[in-house]
Design a protein around this motif. Structure first.
Motif, PDB file in Angstrom:
ATOM      1  N   THR A   1       0.828  -1.276   0.114  1.00 20.47           N
ATOM      2  CA  THR A   1      -0.012   0.029  -0.024  1.00 20.47           C
ATOM      3  C   THR A   1       0.847   1.171   0.058  1.00 20.47           C
ATOM      4  OG1 THR A   1      -0.095  -0.126   2.209  1.00 20.47           O
ATOM      5  CG2 THR A   1      -1.716  -1.169   1.084  1.00 20.47           C
ATOM      6  N   SER A   2       2.238   1.114   0.253  1.00 19.33           N
ATOM      7  CA  SER A   2       2.929   2.356   0.291  1.00 19.33           C
ATOM      8  C   SER A   2       3.042   2.847  -1.237  1.00 19.33           C
ATOM      9  CB  SER A   2       4.285   2.398   0.989  1.00 19.33           C
ATOM     10  OG  SER A   2       5.063   1.152   0.519  1.00 19.33           O
ATOM     11  N   TYR A   3       2.739   2.106  -2.083  1.00 16.69           N
ATOM     12  CA  TYR A   3       2.821   2.693  -3.544  1.00 16.69           C
ATOM     13  C   TYR A   3       1.850   3.936  -3.753  1.00 16.69           C
ATOM     14  CZ  TYR A   3       6.229  -0.865  -5.373  1.00 16.69           C
ATOM     15  OH  TYR A   3       7.361  -1.386  -5.443  1.00 16.69           O
ATOM     16  N   LYS A   4       1.016   3.903  -2.925  1.00 18.52           N
ATOM     17  CA  LYS A   4      -0.082   4.962  -3.055  1.00 18.52           C
ATOM     18  C   LYS A   4       0.302   5.973  -2.174  1.00 18.52           C
ATOM     19  CE  LYS A   4      -4.392   6.571  -3.643  1.00 18.52           C
ATOM     20  NZ  LYS A   4      -5.583   6.855  -4.629  1.00 18.52           N
ATOM     21  N   GLN A   5       0.204   7.450  -3.099  1.00 17.49           N
ATOM     22  CA  GLN A   5       0.474   8.371  -2.480  1.00 17.49           C
ATOM     23  C   GLN A   5      -0.781   8.914  -1.888  1.00 17.49           C
ATOM     24  OE1 GLN A   5       3.598  10.920  -3.394  1.00 17.49           O
ATOM     25  NE2 GLN A   5       2.244  12.622  -4.087  1.00 17.49           N
ATOM     26  N   GLU A   6      -0.768   9.413  -0.582  1.00 19.90           N
ATOM     27  CA  GLU A   6      -1.793   9.842   0.380  1.00 19.90           C
ATOM     28  C   GLU A   6      -1.857  11.543   0.144  1.00 19.90           C
ATOM     29  OE1 GLU A   6      -4.284   8.220   0.717  1.00 19.90           O
ATOM     30  OE2 GLU A   6      -3.405   5.840   0.799  1.00 19.90           O
ATOM     31  N   GLU A   7      -1.276  12.241  -0.599  1.00 21.22           N
ATOM     32  CA  GLU A   7      -1.489  13.424  -1.017  1.00 21.22           C
ATOM     33  C   GLU A   7      -1.412  13.805  -2.235  1.00 21.22           C
ATOM     34  OE1 GLU A   7       2.930  15.300  -0.418  1.00 21.22           O
ATOM     35  OE2 GLU A   7       2.109  14.510   1.326  1.00 21.22           O
ATOM     36  N   ALA A   8      -1.834  15.061  -2.675  1.00 14.89           N
ATOM     37  CA  ALA A   8      -2.042  15.447  -4.245  1.00 14.89           C
ATOM     38  C   ALA A   8      -0.757  15.450  -4.899  1.00 14.89           C
ATOM     39  CB  ALA A   8      -2.729  16.653  -4.431  1.00 14.89           C
ATOM     40  N   PRO A   9      -0.658  14.791  -6.146  1.00 15.47           N
ATOM     41  CA  PRO A   9      -1.468  13.903  -6.740  1.00 15.47           C
ATOM     42  C   PRO A   9      -1.500  12.478  -6.157  1.00 15.47           C
ATOM     43  CG  PRO A   9       0.601  14.111  -7.849  1.00 15.47           C
ATOM     44  CD  PRO A   9       0.702  14.866  -6.875  1.00 15.47           C
ATOM     45  N   ARG A  10      -2.673  11.995  -5.820  1.00 19.55           N
ATOM     46  CA  ARG A  10      -3.035  10.627  -5.107  1.00 19.55           C
ATOM     47  C   ARG A  10      -2.820   9.588  -6.051  1.00 19.55           C
ATOM     48  NH1 ARG A  10      -5.511  10.970  -0.100  1.00 19.55           N
ATOM     49  NH2 ARG A  10      -5.455  13.445   0.542  1.00 19.55           N
ATOM     50  N   TYR A  11      -1.829   9.501  -6.844  1.00 19.94           N
ATOM     51  CA  TYR A  11      -1.426   8.227  -7.654  1.00 19.94           C
ATOM     52  C   TYR A  11      -0.980   7.084  -6.955  1.00 19.94           C
ATOM     53  CZ  TYR A  11       3.470   9.232  -7.176  1.00 19.94           C
ATOM     54  OH  TYR A  11       4.962   9.467  -6.753  1.00 19.94           O
ATOM     55  N   HIS A  12      -1.223   5.835  -7.955  1.00 18.09           N
ATOM     56  CA  HIS A  12      -0.555   4.661  -7.315  1.00 18.09           C
ATOM     57  C   HIS A  12       0.589   4.379  -8.259  1.00 18.09           C
ATOM     58  CE1 HIS A  12      -0.429   0.643  -6.196  1.00 18.09           C
ATOM     59  NE2 HIS A  12      -1.377   0.453  -5.549  1.00 18.09           N
ATOM     60  N   GLY A  13       1.613   4.124  -7.538  1.00 15.02           N
ATOM     61  CA  GLY A  13       2.862   4.117  -8.265  1.00 15.02           C
ATOM     62  C   GLY A  13       2.909   2.723  -9.141  1.00 15.02           C
ATOM     63  N   ARG A  14       2.310   1.627  -8.865  1.00 15.28           N
ATOM     64  CA  ARG A  14       2.202   0.690  -9.655  1.00 15.28           C
ATOM     65  C   ARG A  14       1.223   0.937 -10.836  1.00 15.28           C
ATOM     66  NH1 ARG A  14      -1.346  -3.259  -6.826  1.00 15.28           N
ATOM     67  NH2 ARG A  14      -2.980  -1.658  -7.841  1.00 15.28           N
TER      68      ARG A  14
END
Ligand code: ADP
Ligand code: ZN
Length: 740
Positions: A331-344
Motif C-alpha cells: 500500500t505504500s505505492y499509493k501517495q496519500e497527498e495530491a496527486p494521489r497516484y498509485h505508483g504501480r
C-alpha cells in the motif's frame, strides 16, 4: 502566433496559456519558463503548444530557463495522464516529476542548510528554562536532540517543521544553522549486505523458466504486463537482476520500484554490485542534494538502472525496456497527498507509453493484479518453491483468549512465543517480533472520571511514547503532543491508566524477560534520525543484535538468513478496522512476515498470537495458501460489490464546522445525482468521515461506485467546472486505499 501552455505549481490549476515574445526562443515541451501569475512570477513547465488562443489578452513569458527540456516528453505525457486520471492539477503532477529545487530559478544546487542544537538548546531540551516556546518549537528541539550531526531543513520540513520555526529558534540561540555541501554518495550509507556476484549462481529450474518467459516478453519490445507470483524466498530479486542485465545488453534501461525506503539500501547495493555506477537511486529519504545529483545523472543517460520508491516512476529515463514493481501489492505505492497516484498503476501506464514490459512481483499479489492474471490480461510467471528447496516456515497459532484466561489480561508475550525466543537465543539464532502499531500505549484515560486523552485537533486518542524527558502523548495524524500529566486534567484524580500497547512496550517486555539478549527496534519513531534505519538493519545483518522488534517495516522484503523465528504479537491489529480490505491486508502481512523466517540453511518457524484463530485470513496465511485466499476474498468482494469488481472514488469535504462540511457535501451530491444514470454509477453518502475531525477540520465524505472510472471522472469534472470554489475544500481520491 507564438503561444505555449504552461503547468504552474499552484494546486488544482489547469494549464495556462502565455505568449512567447519575439526575441525569445520557443521553448521545448518539458522546458521550464518563468511566467507572471497575478502579482507573482512562477517557474512553470511547458506542456504543449495550444491550437486555439483563449479569448482575451495573453501575458508574456518572462524568461526561458532551459534550452534543452528538463523533463523528457514521455514524462510530461505521463504527468498529464496522472492529472487527468486522479483529477489533480497538472502543475501538481509535474511537480512530482521535477528534481528538488527545480522551481528555483537557478539550477546550481550544491549546498543545503543544516540545523543543529546549540549547548543552550540541549540544556533546554533536558529540562532547562524554556519560556515562551510554542509547541512546534519544542517539537523541533525534540527532533533535533535525537541527531548529533544535525538535520537538513528539507528533512525537518518533511516532518512538518517549517524553516520559520527553525529560524526563530536560531534567533533565540537554541539552534545553529550552517550550509553544508551535498556532494554525498547515497550508496555509502547503503552498503549493507556483502554482495555476492550473481553471475556464478545457477538459477533454479523454476527461476530459469520464469526468466525465459519474462525475457521473451521483454524482447517483444511492446507493452506487456506480467505478474511474477513467487513465494517468499523464491529468488525474485535474482530474476530482476538478470532481466535488467539483459535489458542493458539490448541497449535499454530498467526501472526497479520498491515499496519502502527500508528496502532500497539492500536492493540498491545488490544492483550496484552487478552494475557498478550505472545505477541511480531515487527516494524521499535522500537529501535534496543527493536526489538532485542522482536525478541529473539519470537525465543525462548515465545509468542503466534506477532503483527507487513510488516517485521514481517519474524518473527521467528515456530508453526504458523493463519496469519492475516489487511487492506490487504494497500500500505504500499509493501517495496519500495530491496527486494521489498509485505508483504501480502509473508504472503500467508508463510501460504502455514506452512500449516496455512491466513485471509485478509479489508473494501475495493484490486482488486487482491477480484477477487480471486469471483473466489473461496479464501474463503470469510462477515460483512455487523457495530456492534450494528450503521449506516455507511452519506457523503456530496462539489463541490469546486462552492465554488471557490463564495468565491474566496484561500478557504481551505468550508462553509459546517466550519459550520459542528463549530457544533461539540459546542456539544463537535470530528473531523478528512484529507488532503493527507503534508507541508504548495506545490510550490514556482517568480511572476516576473516565476522561480519555484525545487529540484536540482530531477524533483520535493520543498514543503514549517513552521519551528521555518522560512520557509523551502524541497524535499520529497531526503530530500534536503533550507531556502525560501526573493527574487527570478534568477531575485532578491521580489515577491515570494507560491501555493498549505498541512496539515500545513489546521491546520493554522482551528486555525485562531476556536481559542478556541484544534487542533493537524499528518503527517510524526509532528511525527518525537519518542513517538510524540502515544502522539498525546492518547491525542485525551482522549478528550484533539477536532480536529485532518492529512494525510492518520489518515484515517486508528483508533477507536475513539467520532468522529462524518470527513472532507476531497481534495478528488481528488490522481486522478490527472497518475497511473492506482488512482481510487482504492481514493475509499479506502475515504471509510476508512468516516469509522472513527460515531463509538460510536452518528451518524457520512463525508464532502468531491472535484473538481470532479461526478467521480465514489468518488460517489461510498460516497455510500460505494464496489461491484459496483469493477465491474466498474475491467471492466476498463480488457479493458486496467492492473493488476489484467495481471502481470507487472517495470524496472528502472539509469545513470549519460539521454543518458547513455536510452542507457543501450535499450541494455537491445534488449536482452529481443527475449524472448518475447516464454514467452508470451510484453515490453512497454523504456521511461523517471515519475521522470526523482531522487537523482541526470537520470532514464529511461520500463515494462514487461504478463499473467505469471514466464516467465517474467525467461527472466529477462537470461538477468541478460548475462549482470551482469547492475544489479547495475537497479531497478526491480515485481508487482509494485508505479511507480515513
Ligand atoms: P524473494 O524476493 O523471492 O523473497 P530473494 O530474491 O530475496 O527472494 O531470494 C532469497 C534468497 O535466495 C536470497 O538470499 C538470494 O540470494 C538467494 N538465491 C536466489 N536465487 C538463488 C539461486 N539460484 N541459488 C542460490 N541462492 C539463491
Ligand atoms: Zn491530531
Amino acid at each position: 502566433m507564438r503561444k505555449v501552455s504552461v503547468a504552474v505549481p499552484v494546486p488544482f490549476l489547469d494549464l495556462l496559456t502565455y505568449r512567447v515574445p519575439d526575441g525569445l526562443p520557443i521553448p521545448s515541451v518539458g522546458a521550464r519558463v518563468r511566467v507572471p501569475l497575478g502579482t507573482r512570477v512562477l517557474t512553470g513547465c511547458i506542456v504543449e503548444y495550444p491550437n486555439d488562443a483563449p479569448a482575451g489578452e495573453l501575458k508574456d513569458v518572462i524568461e526561458v530557463v532551459d534550452h534543452d527540456p528538463l523533463l523528457p516528453t514521455g514524462v510530461v505525457a505521463l504527468c498529464r495522464w496522472v492529472a487527468d486520471y486522479y483529477l489533480a492539477g497538472v502543475g501538481d503532477a509535474i511537480a512530482a516529476a521535477m528534481p528538488p529545487g527545480a522551481r528555483r530559478k537557478a539550477t546550481s544546487f550544491k549546498t543545503m542548510r543544516v540545523a543543529t542544537l546549540t549547548a543552550l538548546g540541549s540544556d533546554t531540551v533536558n529540562g532547562g528554562e524554556a519560556q515562551g516556546l510554542t509547541p512546534k518549537q519544542r517539537e523541533a528541539l525534540d527532533v533535533l536532540s535525537a541527531s548529533s550531526t544535525g538535520l537538513p531543513l528539507s528533512e525537518l520540513r518533511d516532518r512538518g517543521i517549517s524553516a520559520d520555526v527553525v529560524g526563530r529558534l536560531a534567533a533565540r540561540g537554541l539552534v545553529l544553522l550552517r550550509a553544508e555541501a551535498t556532494e554525498r554518495d547515497p550508496f555509502e550509507r547503503a552498503a549493507l549486505a556483502d554482495v555476492q556476484p550473481s553471475e556464478s549462481r545457477v538459477l533454479t529450474a523454476e527461476q530459469a523458466t520464469a526468466l525465459d518467459q519474462l525475457t521473451a516478453l521483454a524482447d517483444a519490445r511492446d507493452f506487456r504486463v506480467a505478474l511474477l507470483h513467487g513465494v517468499t524466498g523464491s529468488g525474485k530479486t535474482e530474476i530482476y537482476l538478470r532481466l535488467a542485465d539483459l535489458a542493458r545488453k539490448a541497449g535499454r534501461q530498467t526501472l526497479l520500484m520498491v515499496p519502502e525506503i527500508a528496502l532500497t539500501p539492500s536492493v540498491a547495493a545488490l544492483f550496484r554490485g552487478a552494475f557498478g555506477d550505472r545505477v541511480a537511486i531515487q527516494h524521499s529519504g535522500l537529501s535534496d542534494g543527493e536526489r538532485h545529483d542522482q536525478w541529473h545523472r539519470i537525465r543525462r543517460g548515465d545509468v542503466d538502472v534506477v532503483v527507487g520508491t513510488r516517485s521514481a516512476v517519474f524518473a527521467p529515463l528515456t530508453r526504458i525496456g523493463v519496469i519492475v514493481v516489487d511487492e506490487e501489492h504494497d500500500t505504500s505505492y499509493k501517495q496519500e497527498e495530491a496527486p494521489r497516484y498509485h505508483g504501480r498503476d502509473v508504472a503500467i501506464v508508463r510501460a504502455r507509453e514506452e512500449q516496455a514490459l512491466v513485471v509485478l512481483g509479489s508473494a501475495t499479489p493484490s486482488m486487482e493484479s491477480y484477477q487480471h492474471a486469471l483473466t489473461g490480461k496479464y501474463a503470469k510467471a510462477i515460483l512455487e518453491r523457495r530456492v534450494l528447496d528450503r521449506p516455507l516456515a511452519s506457523v503456530r497459532l496462539v489463541n490469546m483468549r486462552e492465554e488471557y484466561a490463564d495468565q491474566g489480561p496484561d500478557v504481551v508475550i505468550s508462553r509459546t512465543l517466550a519459550s520459542a525466543v528463549d530457544d533461539r537465543l540459546q542456539k544463537r539464532e535470530q528473531v523478528l517480533v512484529l507488532l503493527n502499531r507503534r508507541g508504548y500505549a495506545t490510550a490514556v484515560f482517568c480511572r476516576q472520571c473516565g476522561d480519555a486523552f484525545e487529540c484536540p485537533n482530531c477524533t483520535i486518542s493520543l498514543t503514549v511514547h517513552t521519551a528521555r524527558q518522560g512520557w509523551r502523548a502524541r497524535c499520529h495524524y497531526c503530530n500534536y503532543s503533550m507531556m502525560v500529566p501526573k493527574a487527570c486534567r478534568k477531575c485532578a484524580a491521580p489515577y491515570l491508566e494507560q491501555a493498549g500497547f505498541g512496539t515500545e512496550k513489546v521491546e520493554q517486555h522482551l528486555r525485562d524477560r531476556f536481559p542478556a539478549a541484544r534487542i533493537g527496534r524499528i518503527d517510524r519513531d526509532s528511525v527518525r534520525r537519518k542513517g538510524a534505519l540502515t544502522s539498525l538493519l546492518s547491525r542485525f545483518a551482522a549478528g550484533e543484535l539477536d532480536v529485532l522488534v518492529g512494525t510492518q517495516m520489518i515484515a517486508k522484503g528483508h533477507d536475513f538468513p539467520r532468522v529462524t523465528l518470527v513472532g507476531v504479537i497481534s495478528a488481528d491489529v488490522g481486522l478490527g478496522v472497518a475497511d473492506f480490505r482488512a482481510g487482504e491486508r492481514t493475509f499479506q502481512l502475515l504471509t510476508q512476515v512468516a516469509g522472513r523466517a527460515g531463509r538460510g540453511e536452518r528451518v524457520g518457524e512463525a508464532v502468531v498470537q491472535t484473538l481470532y484463530p479461526e478467521h480465514y485470513s489468518i488460517q489461510l496465511a498460516c497455510q500460505q495458501n494464496y489461491a484459496a485466499f483469493f477465491e474466498r476474498e474475491f467471492a466476498y468482494r463480488r457479493g458486496m460489490r467492492y473493488p476489484p469488481t467495481v471502481a470507487l472514488v472517495n470524496v472528502v469535504v472539509r469545513g470549519k464546522s460539521f454543518d458547513e462540511a455536510m452542507g457543501t457535501a450535499n450541494d455537491v451530491v445534488q449536482r452529481l445525482k443527475p449524472l448518475m444514470a447516464s454514467g452508470g454509477f451510484v453515490i453512497l453518502g454523504p456521511a461523517p468521515a471515519p475521522l470526523v475531525r482531522l487537523r482541526g477540520e470537520h470532514r464529511v465524505q461520500f463515494f462514487l461506485k461504478g463499473a467505469k472510472r471514466v464516467e465517474m471522472r467525467n461527472a466529477l469534472k462537470v461538477m468541478l467546472k460548475e462549482m470551482p470554489d469547492v475544489r479547495r475544500r475537497m479531497t478526491i481520491d480515485v481508487d482509494p486505499l485508505n479511507v480515513l
